[in-house]
Design an enzyme around this catalytic site. Structure first.
Site, mmCIF file in Angstrom:
data_model
loop_
_atom_site.group_PDB
_atom_site.id
_atom_site.type_symbol
_atom_site.label_atom_id
_atom_site.label_comp_id
_atom_site.label_asym_id
_atom_site.label_seq_id
_atom_site.Cartn_x
_atom_site.Cartn_y
_atom_site.Cartn_z
ATOM 1 N N MET A 38 -45.772 -31.227 54.391
ATOM 2 C CA MET A 38 -44.386 -31.314 54.871
ATOM 3 C C MET A 38 -43.438 -31.606 53.702
ATOM 4 O O MET A 38 -42.287 -31.972 53.908
ATOM 5 C CB MET A 38 -44.258 -32.405 55.938
ATOM 6 C CG MET A 38 -45.092 -32.082 57.174
ATOM 7 S SD MET A 38 -44.512 -32.891 58.657
ATOM 8 C CE MET A 38 -44.715 -34.603 58.204
ATOM 9 N N HIS A 57 -50.870 -35.437 47.884
ATOM 10 C CA HIS A 57 -50.784 -33.985 48.095
ATOM 11 C C HIS A 57 -51.371 -33.241 46.895
ATOM 12 O O HIS A 57 -52.106 -32.262 47.045
ATOM 13 C CB HIS A 57 -49.325 -33.546 48.234
ATOM 14 C CG HIS A 57 -48.586 -34.105 49.406
ATOM 15 N ND1 HIS A 57 -47.515 -34.955 49.272
ATOM 16 C CD2 HIS A 57 -48.752 -33.932 50.739
ATOM 17 C CE1 HIS A 57 -47.038 -35.266 50.468
ATOM 18 N NE2 HIS A 57 -47.782 -34.672 51.392
ATOM 19 N N GLY A 73 -56.123 -34.181 53.823
ATOM 20 C CA GLY A 73 -56.453 -35.507 53.307
ATOM 21 C C GLY A 73 -57.150 -36.347 54.368
ATOM 22 O O GLY A 73 -56.765 -36.298 55.542
#
Ligand code: AMP
Length: 291
Positions: free
Chosen positions: A30, A37, A147
């Protein structure tokens, strides 16, 4: 690096690689990218010939009173970070590209989505499953990287690709943490003043039950009590849940085994944070050096 905001363009790009037998890794995000990330991006770069990252702040997974409006948006710096990292493609659509007028088809998963985060965020997993299923159609990748920080999400997505026969290999990667244990999250920037210190209670609670398990405690009630007790210590902490679950079904086990996972969610000064840690085995989590 190709930057696409249109579905058609992204699909054509990935298909051109698919047709030549070039393997494709995909990292859905996002945006407001951090080192958590980037650890997924690095795994994809290592394991696949091409890597595509999507940046889409998905309105469908936010509840009415949640933080959609204030969620950080940093498209330009995200794109330059991904360019420097060696990513091959970025898919950054706007909401009307993903949910054009007339959109009315949703992916709803039962069971796994109703507990833990699903209990306080009733539409969250419907939004996640729908957008991820759409992204998998637009970016037909060989592998997709998630993740373990969002453990329930990774279990739900794995179940979804099995149930819907979506041909992508789901890779779940270790949690990246600050040096004091706080799991990296785009929402950590909401923490002000003493809240940042108090936010470490999630990690401390998880470490405490891990220590107790190592010390021989196998009783799930005792471990759960220790988890919740530690979680509610700071003044501004409002624990939402603290549980011991099986890693694949998220069900509460009869007695704790090394692969069982302690999962927590808490509001710290109004900011909702989640975290988790297996009770046994080697800890794979990555702790960043102090700033
Ligand atoms: P988000 O942008 O929050 O939707 O997250 C995109 C992906 O990054 C998800 O698969 C998350 O689980 C993953 N992620 C977020 N924080 C971390 C972290 N601290 N360590 C590893 N992965 C993470």
């Amino acid at each position: 690096m190709e930057i696409c905001s249109e579905k058609k363009k992204a699909l054509a790009l990935v298909r051109s690689w698919n047709s030549r037998g070039i393997s494709v890794g995909f990292v859905p995000t996002m945006g407001a990218l951090h080192r958590g990330h980037m650890s997924l991006v690095e795994a994809s770069l290592r394991e696949c010939d091409r890597t595509v990252v999507s940046i889409f702040l998905n309105p469908a997974q936010f509840g009415e009173n949640e933080d959609f409006d204030r969620y950080p948006r940093r498209l330009e710096s995200d794109v330059s970070l991904l360019g420097r990292a060696g990513v091959d493609g970025v898919f950054a659509p706007d909401a009307s590209e993903m949910y054009p007028s007339g959109f009315c088809t949703w992916v709803v998963q039962e069971g796994l989505t109703e507990r833990l985060c699903g209990a306080s965020r009733p539409d969250f997993f419907r939004g996640v499953c729908t957008v991820v299923a759409k992204l998998f159609a637009i970016i037909p990748a060989d592998r997709a990287y998630f993740g373990r920080k969002d453990l329930q999400q990774s279990v739900v997505i794995k179940r979804m690709v099995t149930d819907l026969d979506i041909p992508v290999d789901i890779r779940v990667m270790p949690i990246v943490r600050e040096s004091d244990g706080l799991a990296l999250s785009s929402r950590n920037r909401y923490l002000i003043g003493g809240q940042r210190r108090e936010a470490t209670c999630l990690h401390e609670a998880l470490m405490e039950v891990r220590d107790r398990f190592r010390g021989g405690e196998r009783d799930v009630d005792c471990l759960t009590e220790a988890l919740c007790g530690r979680l509610s210590r700071p003044a501004t902490a409002e624990p939402e849940y603290g549980e011991i679950v099986a890693p694949d079904t998220l069900a509460r086990p009869r007695s704790a085994s090394p692969d069982a996972v302690a999962v927590v969610a808490a509001l710290i000064g109004g900011t909702r944070l989640i975290d988790n840690m297996p009770l046994g085995g080697e800890l794979e989590d990555i702790y960043l050096p102090p700033e």
